[in-house]
Design a protein around this motif. Structure first.
Motif, PDB file in Angstrom:
ATOM      1  N   ASN A  47       6.999 -10.849   1.192  1.00  0.00           N
ATOM      2  CA  ASN A  47       7.544  -9.647   1.823  1.00  0.00           C
ATOM      3  C   ASN A  47       6.956  -9.560   3.220  1.00  0.00           C
ATOM      4  O   ASN A  47       5.865  -9.017   3.417  1.00  0.00           O
ATOM      5  CB  ASN A  47       7.214  -8.399   1.006  1.00  0.00           C
ATOM      6  CG  ASN A  47       7.951  -7.170   1.515  1.00  0.00           C
ATOM      7  OD1 ASN A  47       8.286  -7.082   2.697  1.00  0.00           O
ATOM      8  ND2 ASN A  47       8.214  -6.238   0.622  1.00  0.00           N
ATOM      9  N   HIS A  48       7.684 -10.110   4.178  1.00  0.00           N
ATOM     10  CA  HIS A  48       7.169 -10.174   5.540  1.00  0.00           C
ATOM     11  C   HIS A  48       7.203  -8.825   6.249  1.00  0.00           C
ATOM     12  O   HIS A  48       6.607  -8.681   7.325  1.00  0.00           O
ATOM     13  CB  HIS A  48       7.955 -11.217   6.343  1.00  0.00           C
ATOM     14  CG  HIS A  48       7.739 -12.619   5.867  1.00  0.00           C
ATOM     15  ND1 HIS A  48       8.433 -13.160   4.805  1.00  0.00           N
ATOM     16  CD2 HIS A  48       6.886 -13.591   6.293  1.00  0.00           C
ATOM     17  CE1 HIS A  48       8.028 -14.404   4.603  1.00  0.00           C
ATOM     18  NE2 HIS A  48       7.091 -14.694   5.487  1.00  0.00           N
ATOM     19  N   ALA A  49       7.855  -7.852   5.671  1.00  0.00           N
ATOM     20  CA  ALA A  49       7.969  -6.548   6.327  1.00  0.00           C
ATOM     21  C   ALA A  49       6.696  -5.713   6.212  1.00  0.00           C
ATOM     22  O   ALA A  49       6.475  -4.803   7.010  1.00  0.00           O
ATOM     23  CB  ALA A  49       9.148  -5.769   5.732  1.00  0.00           C
ATOM     24  N   ILE A  50       5.847  -5.973   5.227  1.00  0.00           N
ATOM     25  CA  ILE A  50       4.706  -5.083   4.976  1.00  0.00           C
ATOM     26  C   ILE A  50       3.609  -5.269   6.022  1.00  0.00           C
ATOM     27  O   ILE A  50       3.270  -4.353   6.760  1.00  0.00           O
ATOM     28  CB  ILE A  50       4.150  -5.291   3.553  1.00  0.00           C
ATOM     29  CG1 ILE A  50       5.205  -4.928   2.512  1.00  0.00           C
ATOM     30  CG2 ILE A  50       2.904  -4.419   3.341  1.00  0.00           C
ATOM     31  CD1 ILE A  50       4.761  -5.159   1.072  1.00  0.00           C
ATOM     32  N   GLN A  53       0.755  -2.606   7.268  1.00  0.00           N
ATOM     33  CA  GLN A  53       1.000  -1.355   6.563  1.00  0.00           C
ATOM     34  C   GLN A  53       0.408  -1.364   5.154  1.00  0.00           C
ATOM     35  O   GLN A  53       0.217  -0.310   4.541  1.00  0.00           O
ATOM     36  CB  GLN A  53       2.506  -1.078   6.497  1.00  0.00           C
ATOM     37  CG  GLN A  53       2.882   0.322   6.035  1.00  0.00           C
ATOM     38  CD  GLN A  53       2.368   1.430   6.944  1.00  0.00           C
ATOM     39  OE1 GLN A  53       2.186   1.220   8.150  1.00  0.00           O
ATOM     40  NE2 GLN A  53       2.120   2.600   6.382  1.00  0.00           N
ATOM     41  N   ARG A  59       0.655  -2.326  -1.862  1.00  0.00           N
ATOM     42  CA  ARG A  59       1.714  -3.261  -2.215  1.00  0.00           C
ATOM     43  C   ARG A  59       1.680  -3.401  -3.731  1.00  0.00           C
ATOM     44  O   ARG A  59       0.711  -2.995  -4.383  1.00  0.00           O
ATOM     45  CB  ARG A  59       1.544  -4.608  -1.523  1.00  0.00           C
ATOM     46  CG  ARG A  59       0.314  -5.390  -1.902  1.00  0.00           C
ATOM     47  CD  ARG A  59       0.382  -6.832  -1.411  1.00  0.00           C
ATOM     48  NE  ARG A  59       0.607  -6.978   0.001  1.00  0.00           N
ATOM     49  CZ  ARG A  59       1.701  -7.546   0.538  1.00  0.00           C
ATOM     50  NH1 ARG A  59       2.664  -8.015  -0.257  1.00  0.00           N
ATOM     51  NH2 ARG A  59       1.833  -7.659   1.831  1.00  0.00           N
ATOM     52  N   ASP A  82      -1.281  -7.243  12.220  1.00  0.00           N
ATOM     53  CA  ASP A  82      -0.056  -7.910  11.769  1.00  0.00           C
ATOM     54  C   ASP A  82      -0.174  -9.383  12.125  1.00  0.00           C
ATOM     55  O   ASP A  82      -0.124  -9.750  13.306  1.00  0.00           O
ATOM     56  CB  ASP A  82       1.172  -7.336  12.476  1.00  0.00           C
ATOM     57  CG  ASP A  82       1.826  -6.198  11.730  1.00  0.00           C
ATOM     58  OD1 ASP A  82       1.643  -6.098  10.507  1.00  0.00           O
ATOM     59  OD2 ASP A  82       2.513  -5.396  12.389  1.00  0.00           O
ATOM     60  N   PHE A  86       4.740 -11.280  10.156  1.00  0.00           N
ATOM     61  CA  PHE A  86       4.620 -10.122   9.266  1.00  0.00           C
ATOM     62  C   PHE A  86       4.641  -8.812  10.057  1.00  0.00           C
ATOM     63  O   PHE A  86       4.244  -8.768  11.216  1.00  0.00           O
ATOM     64  CB  PHE A  86       3.328 -10.201   8.450  1.00  0.00           C
ATOM     65  CG  PHE A  86       3.309 -11.346   7.481  1.00  0.00           C
ATOM     66  CD1 PHE A  86       3.772 -11.176   6.180  1.00  0.00           C
ATOM     67  CD2 PHE A  86       2.868 -12.596   7.870  1.00  0.00           C
ATOM     68  CE1 PHE A  86       3.778 -12.234   5.290  1.00  0.00           C
ATOM     69  CE2 PHE A  86       2.867 -13.666   6.978  1.00  0.00           C
ATOM     70  CZ  PHE A  86       3.325 -13.486   5.689  1.00  0.00           C
ATOM     71  N   GLY A  87       5.105  -7.754   9.374  1.00  0.00           N
ATOM     72  CA  GLY A  87       5.116  -6.429   9.981  1.00  0.00           C
ATOM     73  C   GLY A  87       5.949  -6.377  11.241  1.00  0.00           C
ATOM     74  O   GLY A  87       7.116  -6.785  11.244  1.00  0.00           O
ATOM     75  N   GLU A  88       5.360  -5.895  12.323  1.00  0.00           N
ATOM     76  CA  GLU A  88       6.069  -5.809  13.597  1.00  0.00           C
ATOM     77  C   GLU A  88       6.423  -7.186  14.155  1.00  0.00           C
ATOM     78  O   GLU A  88       7.224  -7.287  15.094  1.00  0.00           O
ATOM     79  CB  GLU A  88       5.225  -5.047  14.621  1.00  0.00           C
ATOM     80  CG  GLU A  88       5.024  -3.579  14.313  1.00  0.00           C
ATOM     81  CD  GLU A  88       4.208  -2.880  15.386  1.00  0.00           C
ATOM     82  OE1 GLU A  88       4.486  -3.111  16.587  1.00  0.00           O
ATOM     83  OE2 GLU A  88       3.298  -2.108  15.032  1.00  0.00           O
ATOM     84  N   SER A  90       7.660  -9.703  12.230  1.00  0.00           N
ATOM     85  CA  SER A  90       8.449 -10.397  11.210  1.00  0.00           C
ATOM     86  C   SER A  90       9.684 -11.089  11.783  1.00  0.00           C
ATOM     87  O   SER A  90      10.394 -11.785  11.067  1.00  0.00           O
ATOM     88  CB  SER A  90       8.858  -9.428  10.098  1.00  0.00           C
ATOM     89  OG  SER A  90       9.618  -8.351  10.612  1.00  0.00           O
TER      90      SER A  90
END
Length: 273
Positions: A47-50, A53, A59, A82, A86-88, A90
């Motif tokens: 899950n590269h969006a996390i 965060q 998670r 990040d 990942f995150g910002e 991604s």
């Protein structure tokens, strides 16, 4: 709890690194400090969006919830960045970035470690952070990065890592290596060093490892291939106290309540006592 959203300078970037600045979160108690700090290494989890965060929102693998509130309650600050992809960040595809770095003679894994070292550089420049009391923590990919960083950078005074310690050669023999992400690919590594060789560089600094016996990313035989020589190295260095291992017999690739208690007790002992 004070939450700062930052851009940390990448002080150790190489020519082909993706960015000069790294999005980050710093969570700290109220007051002037200086506070001991946990350098929080976020997980992968497909899950590269996390990304960063995870520190605030957790998670699925963190069954006890996010770490920020419990660390702040105990008087510790926490910094997370990040990492690339990942995150910002991604927008960078993990496979594409790994390949381009490899073609240029670099690795995504090395880039991640340099960025974590840059985060320590940043902490050293803040008067409200106690850079003499920095510990690393991570689960899964974050665990791997945590113990690697501690092995390479003695500014990390202690490391607590969950769900990812395994001998690479044994993983290959078992056919379990492909469950790990491409980010871990370091050409020629196995020809030069074993996992135990690398982890032993942490000695005599304190190191806590917590794993599940049913975790397919850390199968028992691959864990044993690290633990046995590591215990011998600790004995030779008269540092048996520096190594702690918790194995949850009925657990897989998740943090259990017992692991959480062990991690928090460990961090309190190393950073607050």
């Amino acid at each position: 709890m004070v939450i700062e959203r930052l851009q940390v300078p990448c002080t150790r970037r190489t020519a082909h690194a993706p960015d000069d600045w790294i999005p980050a979160l710093l969570c700290r108690p109220e007051g002037d400090g200086p506070f001991p700090v946990v350098l929080y290494c976020h997980a992968h989890g497909n899950n590269h969006a996390i990304g960063k965060q995870e520190l605030l929102s957790g998670r699925p693998a963190l069954s006890e919830g996010p770490y920020a509130p419990v660390l702040i309650e105990r008087g510790m600050a926490a910094l997370v960045v990040d990492l690339p992809c990942f995150g910002e960040r991604s927008g960078y595809g993990e496979s594409a970035l790994s390949k381009s770095l490899l073609w240029h003679g670099d690795t995504l894994f090395g880039t991640m470690l340099r960025e974590l070292a840059s985060a320590i550089d940043y902490l050293e420049g803040r008067a409200d952070m106690d850079s003499s009391r920095i510990a690393a923590y991570g689960i899964s990919m974050g665990a791997t990065l945590g113990w690697w960083l501690a092995a390479l950078d003695d500014r990390v005074k202690a490391v607590a890592e969950v769900c990812c310690l395994a001998d690479l050669e044994t993983l290959i023999e078992l056919g379990a290596h492909d469950e790990h992400g491409i980010y871990m690919t370091v050409p020629g590594l196995c020809a030069q060093f074993s996992t135990a060789d690398i982890v032993s560089l942490i000695i005599p600094r304190p190191h806590l490892c917590a794993v599940g016996a049913l975790d397919s990313l850390t199968p028992p035989r691959a864990l044993d291939a690290v633990v046995k020589p590591l215990e011998q190295a600790c004995e030779c260095a008269d540092a048996a106290h520096a190594w702690e291992l918790l194995i949850e017999p009925e657990s897989g690739h998740v943090e259990t309540p017992r692991m959480r208690r062990k991690v928090l007790d460990f961090l309190e002992r190393q950073l607050l006592d």
